[in-house]
Design a protein around this motif. Structure first.
Motif, PDB file in Angstrom:
ATOM      1  N   ASP A 195       4.239 -20.408 -43.838  1.00 12.80           N
ATOM      2  CA  ASP A 195       3.557 -20.740 -42.356  1.00 12.80           C
ATOM      3  C   ASP A 195       4.517 -21.012 -41.412  1.00 12.80           C
ATOM      4  N   LYS A 196       4.188 -20.932 -40.304  1.00 14.41           N
ATOM      5  CA  LYS A 196       5.109 -21.175 -39.138  1.00 14.41           C
ATOM      6  C   LYS A 196       5.843 -22.198 -39.202  1.00 14.41           C
ATOM      7  N   GLY A 197       5.266 -23.542 -39.684  1.00 16.04           N
ATOM      8  CA  GLY A 197       6.161 -24.687 -39.530  1.00 16.04           C
ATOM      9  C   GLY A 197       7.263 -24.655 -40.794  1.00 16.04           C
ATOM     10  N   VAL A 198       6.883 -24.108 -41.889  1.00 14.23           N
ATOM     11  CA  VAL A 198       7.862 -23.961 -42.746  1.00 14.23           C
ATOM     12  C   VAL A 198       9.231 -22.811 -42.483  1.00 14.23           C
ATOM     13  N   ARG A 199       8.585 -21.799 -42.077  1.00 14.86           N
ATOM     14  CA  ARG A 199       9.350 -21.053 -41.448  1.00 14.86           C
ATOM     15  C   ARG A 199      10.566 -21.421 -40.429  1.00 14.86           C
ATOM     16  N   GLU A 200       9.935 -21.998 -39.497  1.00 10.01           N
ATOM     17  CA  GLU A 200      10.818 -22.559 -38.418  1.00 10.01           C
ATOM     18  C   GLU A 200      11.335 -23.545 -38.917  1.00 10.01           C
ATOM     19  N   ALA A 201      11.410 -24.387 -39.955  1.00 14.60           N
ATOM     20  CA  ALA A 201      12.293 -25.517 -40.610  1.00 14.60           C
ATOM     21  C   ALA A 201      13.305 -24.614 -41.277  1.00 14.60           C
ATOM     22  N   GLY A 202      13.120 -23.296 -41.444  1.00  9.93           N
ATOM     23  CA  GLY A 202      14.479 -22.588 -42.057  1.00  9.93           C
ATOM     24  C   GLY A 202      14.290 -22.627 -43.553  1.00  9.93           C
ATOM     25  N   LEU A 203      13.248 -22.931 -43.839  1.00 10.79           N
ATOM     26  CA  LEU A 203      13.197 -22.993 -45.509  1.00 10.79           C
ATOM     27  C   LEU A 203      12.994 -21.476 -46.381  1.00 10.79           C
ATOM     28  N   CYS A 204      13.015 -20.905 -45.402  1.00 17.05           N
ATOM     29  CA  CYS A 204      12.648 -19.402 -45.839  1.00 17.05           C
ATOM     30  C   CYS A 204      14.038 -18.752 -46.058  1.00 17.05           C
ATOM     31  N   ASN A 205      14.988 -19.151 -45.343  1.00 15.03           N
ATOM     32  CA  ASN A 205      16.224 -18.143 -44.982  1.00 15.03           C
ATOM     33  C   ASN A 205      16.896 -17.784 -46.179  1.00 15.03           C
ATOM     34  N   ARG A 206      17.141 -18.619 -47.215  1.00 21.75           N
ATOM     35  CA  ARG A 206      17.984 -18.457 -48.309  1.00 21.75           C
ATOM     36  C   ARG A 206      17.238 -17.240 -49.123  1.00 21.75           C
ATOM     37  N   ALA A 207      15.945 -17.478 -49.492  1.00 15.88           N
ATOM     38  CA  ALA A 207      15.156 -16.580 -50.130  1.00 15.88           C
ATOM     39  C   ALA A 207      15.282 -15.160 -49.748  1.00 15.88           C
ATOM     40  N   ILE A 208      15.170 -15.348 -48.188  1.00 13.45           N
ATOM     41  CA  ILE A 208      15.235 -13.860 -47.580  1.00 13.45           C
ATOM     42  C   ILE A 208      16.657 -13.133 -47.889  1.00 13.45           C
ATOM     43  N   GLU A 209      17.732 -13.992 -47.749  1.00 11.87           N
ATOM     44  CA  GLU A 209      18.967 -13.408 -47.965  1.00 11.87           C
ATOM     45  C   GLU A 209      18.947 -12.907 -49.371  1.00 11.87           C
ATOM     46  N   ILE A 210      18.405 -13.564 -50.194  1.00  7.90           N
ATOM     47  CA  ILE A 210      18.478 -13.237 -51.742  1.00  7.90           C
ATOM     48  C   ILE A 210      17.780 -11.931 -51.837  1.00  7.90           C
ATOM     49  N   LEU A 211      16.514 -11.822 -51.326  1.00  6.52           N
ATOM     50  CA  LEU A 211      15.849 -10.565 -51.443  1.00  6.52           C
ATOM     51  C   LEU A 211      16.776  -9.359 -50.956  1.00  6.52           C
ATOM     52  N   SER A 212      17.328  -9.546 -49.711  1.00  8.00           N
ATOM     53  CA  SER A 212      18.305  -8.684 -49.167  1.00  8.00           C
ATOM     54  C   SER A 212      19.391  -8.107 -50.120  1.00  8.00           C
ATOM     55  N   GLU A 213      20.100  -9.169 -50.712  1.00  7.64           N
ATOM     56  CA  GLU A 213      21.124  -9.053 -51.702  1.00  7.64           C
ATOM     57  C   GLU A 213      20.690  -8.225 -52.771  1.00  7.64           C
ATOM     58  N   GLN A 214      19.484  -8.260 -53.229  1.00  5.08           N
ATOM     59  CA  GLN A 214      18.993  -7.746 -54.485  1.00  5.08           C
ATOM     60  C   GLN A 214      18.430  -6.364 -53.891  1.00  5.08           C
ATOM     61  N   ASN A 215      18.591  -5.775 -52.591  1.00  5.84           N
ATOM     62  CA  ASN A 215      18.134  -4.566 -52.149  1.00  5.84           C
ATOM     63  C   ASN A 215      16.584  -4.600 -52.461  1.00  5.84           C
ATOM     64  N   VAL A 216      15.809  -5.591 -52.391  1.00  4.32           N
ATOM     65  CA  VAL A 216      14.318  -5.467 -52.733  1.00  4.32           C
ATOM     66  C   VAL A 216      13.582  -5.332 -51.654  1.00  4.32           C
ATOM     67  N   ALA A 217      12.695  -4.615 -51.258  1.00  2.00           N
ATOM     68  CA  ALA A 217      12.108  -4.553 -49.981  1.00  2.00           C
ATOM     69  C   ALA A 217      11.115  -5.883 -49.905  1.00  2.00           C
ATOM     70  N   TYR A 218      10.559  -6.257 -48.660  1.00  2.00           N
ATOM     71  CA  TYR A 218       9.909  -7.303 -48.635  1.00  2.00           C
ATOM     72  C   TYR A 218       9.127  -7.450 -47.145  1.00  2.00           C
ATOM     73  N   GLU A 219       8.006  -8.180 -47.228  1.00  3.02           N
ATOM     74  CA  GLU A 219       7.410  -8.310 -45.825  1.00  3.02           C
ATOM     75  C   GLU A 219       6.977  -9.771 -45.725  1.00  3.02           C
ATOM     76  N   ILE A 220       6.981 -10.328 -44.476  1.00  6.70           N
ATOM     77  CA  ILE A 220       6.940 -11.743 -44.382  1.00  6.70           C
ATOM     78  C   ILE A 220       5.349 -11.896 -43.832  1.00  6.70           C
ATOM     79  N   PHE A 221       4.509 -12.752 -44.596  1.00  5.10           N
ATOM     80  CA  PHE A 221       3.224 -13.100 -43.835  1.00  5.10           C
ATOM     81  C   PHE A 221       3.123 -14.707 -43.492  1.00  5.10           C
ATOM     82  N   ASP A 222       3.506 -14.896 -42.340  1.00  3.10           N
ATOM     83  CA  ASP A 222       3.800 -16.317 -41.983  1.00  3.10           C
ATOM     84  C   ASP A 222       2.502 -16.957 -41.139  1.00  3.10           C
ATOM     85  N   SER A 223       1.430 -16.358 -41.275  1.00  7.38           N
ATOM     86  CA  SER A 223       0.136 -16.975 -40.430  1.00  7.38           C
ATOM     87  C   SER A 223      -0.815 -17.746 -41.310  1.00  7.38           C
TER      88      SER A 223
END
Ligand SMILES: NC(=O)c1ccc[n+]([C@@H]2O[C@H](COP(=O)([O-])OP(=O)(O)OC[C@H]3O[C@@H](n4cnc5c(N)ncnc54)[C@H](O)[C@@H]3O)[C@@H](O)[C@H]2O)c1
Ligand SMILES: [Zn+2]
Length: 383
Positions: free
Chosen positions: A38-66
């Motif tokens: 959700d927006k509060g969690v995303r703005e707190a930066g709590l998804c950042n490392r997970a997103i980096e890991i998905l990129s490092e692993q070359n896995v496609a992703y889409e974020i649903f933060d609504s």
């Protein structure tokens, strides 16, 4: 007849355990991940490392933060419509109970022939369609372990649980850094919610040897650490204990179930939008006082687990002291205890009593039978 208990396949616990996501992603062989948050969690930066890991692993992703806090089934339908065009084969949820419940429902609805309305009518239809990884950011609902997803039903001004073992998440990461900066009021409310899960499951009619093991340890961890974590937000050890306690509380829910605290709390969330943990905190001690004589041995056992140095008291005293400790935790964590603060007064009683009495799924697990008069007395006591 015995008992059984289903739990997530793996759980990773510790400081920085989000790093385990790399391994989990490798094992799961995902091609596209839906990241629910959700927006509060995303703005707190709590998804950042997970997103980096998905990129490092070359896995496609889409974020649903609504995702909406305490979602209705309309909110869930809306978000699932957005996800359904994306062909995801793994769901990652980073957030509190609202995010995790939405993601869990998506995991049984994406690509299915039934709708959420069908599940509200008949939860046994649910089948796991997409695997799930849960990273809780509150401490908490225990949704990362439970077979439940709770939705509000605006048409009934109440909430309802959809219960099916296919909702149990596959992988869980309990990283204390997710709650390091959790606002104190959310820590308090979600921590008391987790404590209520453990105590209700331990005293409920469906309690059994398996659920008891988790409920007892969970209660002990939360009783000993909630006020510590609230008064000293830098105490990561206390916070980690809370996260584990909340996870154990979730397992206890799958094995046993909550009782009248949660049952009477649903209309307060559904109609007046009082946050789930706060409404439970308001009702926790009053309902336990009502139940006390019917679950005295269980409350005394919990007292012994939490206070091992006081074995010589009788059961009646121990059970009273345990309810007093619950009252004290709610006071010390500064959770409001009167419904007046939320604009609720005597004129709301008729609705509350009727709606509370309808929560028969949970009232049936309550150790003491509750009549409409009893329910009225309990709501009146917190006005
Ligand atoms: N499935 C289950 O077994 C179960 C059990 C109990 C409760 N629930 C449900 O869970 C929902 C409540 O979940 P909750 O109490 O975890 O709260 P939540 O998920 O509704 O989040 C509350 C608020 O806290 C914010 N937040 C969450 N983590 C944060 C963080 N680390 N830092 C900053 N802000 C943060 C969110 O953005 C949101 O605004 C309710 O719908 C309730 O019915 C489900
Ligand atoms: Zn709860």
């Amino acid at each position: 007849m015995g008992c059984s208990l289903q739990i997530p396949a793996s759980v990773h616990v510790g400081i920085n355990s989000i790093e385990k996501l790399t391994e989990v992603i490798c094992h799961t062989v995902a091609t596209k991940v839906a990241l629910f948050t959700d927006k509060g969690v995303r703005e707190a930066g709590l998804c950042n490392r997970a997103i980096e890991i998905l990129s490092e692993q070359n896995v496609a992703y889409e974020i649903f933060d609504s995702v909406i806090a305490e979602p209705s089934f309309h909110d869930i339908e809306h978000i699932i419509k957005q996800v359904s065009d994306t062909n995801v084969d793994l769901i990652l949820a980073i957030g509190g109970g609202s995010v995790m419940d939405t993601a869990k429902l998506a995991s049984v609805l994406l690509g299915s022939t039934y709708t959420i309305l069908d599940l509200i009518d008949d939860a046994s239809l649910a089948k796991k369609m997409v695997r799930t990884i849960m990273v809780p950011t509150t401490c908490g609902t225990g949704s990362e372990a439970t077979c439940n997803a709770i939705i509000s039903i605006p048409e009934e001004s109440s909430k309802k649980g959809i219960v099916n073992i296919s909702l149990i998440p596959d992988e869980v990461i309990l990283d204390v850094q997710m709650i390091e900066k959790l606002p104190k009021s959310i820590l308090a409310a979600t921590g008391v919610d987790a404590l209520a899960h453990c105590v209700e499951c331990f005293t409920g009619k469906k309690a059994n040897i398996l659920s008891d093991a988790y409920a007892k340890v969970g209660a002990s961890l939360i009783f000993s650490n909630l006020v510590k974590a609230y008064t000293n937000p830098d105490d990561l050890e206390a916070k980690l204990s809370l996260m584990v306690g909340a996870y154990f509380g979730g397992i206890a829910i799958t094995g046993s179930g909550t009782t009248a605290v949660h049952g009477l709390s649903y209309p307060l969330g559904g109609k007046y939008h009082i946050p789930h943990g706060v409404s439970n905190a308001i009702l926790f001690a009053p309902v336990m006082n009502f139940n006390r004589k019917s679950c005295q041995p269980q409350l005394a056992q919990l007292f012994d687990t939490v206070n091992p140095c006081m074995p010589n008291l009788d059961e009646d005293t121990k059970s009273r002291y345990l309810v007093d400790q619950i009252t004290e935790i709610v006071r010390a964590t500064e959770i409001p205890v009167s419904l007046k603060k939320f604009g609720i007064d005597k004129t709301d009683l008729d609705f509350l009593v009727k709606a509370g009495f309808q929560q028969q799924r949970l009232l049936a697990n309550n150790p003491k039978l509750m009549s409409e008069n009893d329910i009225q007395m309990i709501y009146e006591s917190v006005l």
